[in-house]
Design an enzyme around this catalytic site. Structure first.
Site, short mmCIF file in Angstrom:
data_model
loop_
_atom_site.label_atom_id
_atom_site.label_comp_id
_atom_site.label_asym_id
_atom_site.label_seq_id
_atom_site.Cartn_x
_atom_site.Cartn_y
_atom_site.Cartn_z
N GLU A 1 1.57 3.95 2.72
CA GLU A 1 2.15 3.51 4.00
C GLU A 1 3.66 3.61 3.93
OE1 GLU A 1 0.27 -0.31 4.61
OE2 GLU A 1 -1.72 0.58 4.31
N GLU B 1 2.36 -4.00 11.43
CA GLU B 1 1.69 -2.72 11.25
C GLU B 1 2.31 -1.65 12.15
OE1 GLU B 1 -0.69 -2.04 9.15
OE2 GLU B 1 -1.61 -3.95 8.58
N HIS C 1 0.86 -1.18 0.00
CA HIS C 1 0.00 0.00 0.00
C HIS C 1 0.90 1.23 0.00
CE1 HIS C 1 -3.02 -2.83 2.12
NE2 HIS C 1 -3.17 -2.88 0.80
N HIS D 1 3.59 -2.87 6.87
CA HIS D 1 2.47 -1.98 6.55
C HIS D 1 2.37 -0.85 7.57
CE1 HIS D 1 0.20 -4.29 3.40
NE2 HIS D 1 0.96 -5.28 3.88
#
Length: 375
Positions: A169, A335, A166, A259
């Site tokens: 990010e 994350e 993504h 991410h």
């Protein structure tokens, strides 16, 4: 006043900019997609005048909860990115700021430019332990770069790390830069020990097209790459297609997909407990990895994160699940926050590139903790 976003990863639409106390903006959607959340623009104006910048229509953005308690980042020199006072009313993010210079950049998170990406690849390949391999090209014709660190002997563990599926990010690539810096340090004992029995396959940017275009979540044709791992194609997702082919060639013993999360103000991991072949061996490796990372840095925690998948109910189009299942290996999505780490808040900088880089270095300690038991 002039507002411009015609540069690498730029994204903003000017609705009105007639007065410094009433600047009205909105965010462009990713190409061929409904996703929007990433912004990056430059403001030319008069210094030492208070400005009120309003970014509108955020109730329909990709992650509306991500704007709550969020503080935008700004920079004069594109090197140091600091937080600026921001508030959210449910649909509009308002930034209240008095610039000290005549031009200033604003962004959703500290950008990681394509030029810096190319510099990272070029610099890394100069190391004795690192080799650069071109996996293929994206739909916009950019290179998909792989860095192989260590001697790719058959007896060694194959550790794969991918970042920035993504593109918005950007913290993911800042983390990889820190990890590479330590892994390629010939005087670092942890790195030297790891490279005796492991070889690293690192893709620092899985989505260079989306990164340059200023997308939040998709590639050049609006494809969310982290939903393509069951059946990638050269037409929609060549990035995943080429990486998965290379994984099939090398094998995978540990996979980390890096991410950023818009809403949760913590660093955390999501595993493969919902996979059909999840077992006690994988569970033990997951626990050892998390315990080691928590022991070496207070930036990581295991209290807050995503709800765990029920057994057999994992989404097998997601990279972490697909790779973990295909190669029967320890596989994690890691994350990081767009906001700040609520456990260690920093009012001036929030979660920042420097902290991303340090977490990348610390990841090697957790990898070392499990590497002897990966097979």
């Amino acid at each position: 006043m002039i507002i411009n976003s015609q540069f690498d990863s730029g994204n903003i639409k000017v609705l009105r900019a007639d007065a410094p106390d009433d600047i009205q903006l909105s965010i462009n959607k990713d190409a061929q997609s409904e996703f929007y959340q990433w912004f990056h623009f430059k403001l030319h104006t008069q210094a030492f005048v208070n400005h009120r910048i309003h970014i509108n229509d955020l109730a329909k953005s990709a992650y509306p909860d991500g704007w709550k308690d969020y503080q935008a980042v700004a920079s004069y020199d594109r090197d140091e990115w600091f937080r600026v006072d921001s508030s959210f009313d449910g649909d509009t993010l308002s930034i209240d700021f008095t610039p000290e210079h005549s031009s200033i950049y604003f962004a959703y998170f500290a950008p990681y430019s394509y030029e810096r990406h190319l510099d990272l690849i070029a610099d890394a390949q100069m190391s004795f332990d690192c080799k650069h391999e071109l996996l293929g090209h994206t739909l916009d014709g950019r290179e998909l770069n792989l860095l192989i660190v260590g001697d790719a002997a058959n007896v060694k563990n194959k550790i794969w790390i991918t970042a920035r599926q993504h593109p918005g990010e950007s913290m993911a690539q800042w983390l990889v830069e820190g990890l590479l810096r330590r892994l390629l340090n010939e005087d670092d004992g942890t790195a030297k020990t790891l490279l005796q029995d492991n070889v690293f396959y690192i893709v620092p940017n899985m989505n260079p097209d989306g990164s340059v275009r200023g997308h939040l979540r998709t590639n050049a044709v609006g494809t969310n790459l982290n939903r393509e791992w069951a059946a990638p194609s050269l037409e929609k997702s060549p990035e995943v297609f080429h990486v998965l082919n290379k994984m099939q060639e090398t094998g995978v013993d540990l996979f980390l997909d890096i991410h950023g999360d818009e809403a949760l103000p913590y660093n955390f991991v999501a595993g493969t407990e919902g996979n059909p072949n999840y077992n006690a061996r994988i569970a033990e490796l997951e626990s050892a990895f998390k315990q080691s990372l928590m022991a070496c840095t207070p930036e990581f925690q295991d209290t807050y994160g995503y709800d765990k998948d029920s057994p057999g109910k994992a989404n097998m189009t997601v990279a972490c699940n697909a790779v973990g299942h295909r190669f029967d290996c320890l596989s994690y999505t890691l994350e990081m926050p767009f906001k700040d780490n609520a456990d260690l808040p920093d009012v001036s900088y929030g979660w920042s590139p420097i902290r991303c880089q340090q977490l990348g270095e610390d990841l090697l300690i957790a990898i070392r903790a499990v590497s002897e038991n990966l097979r």
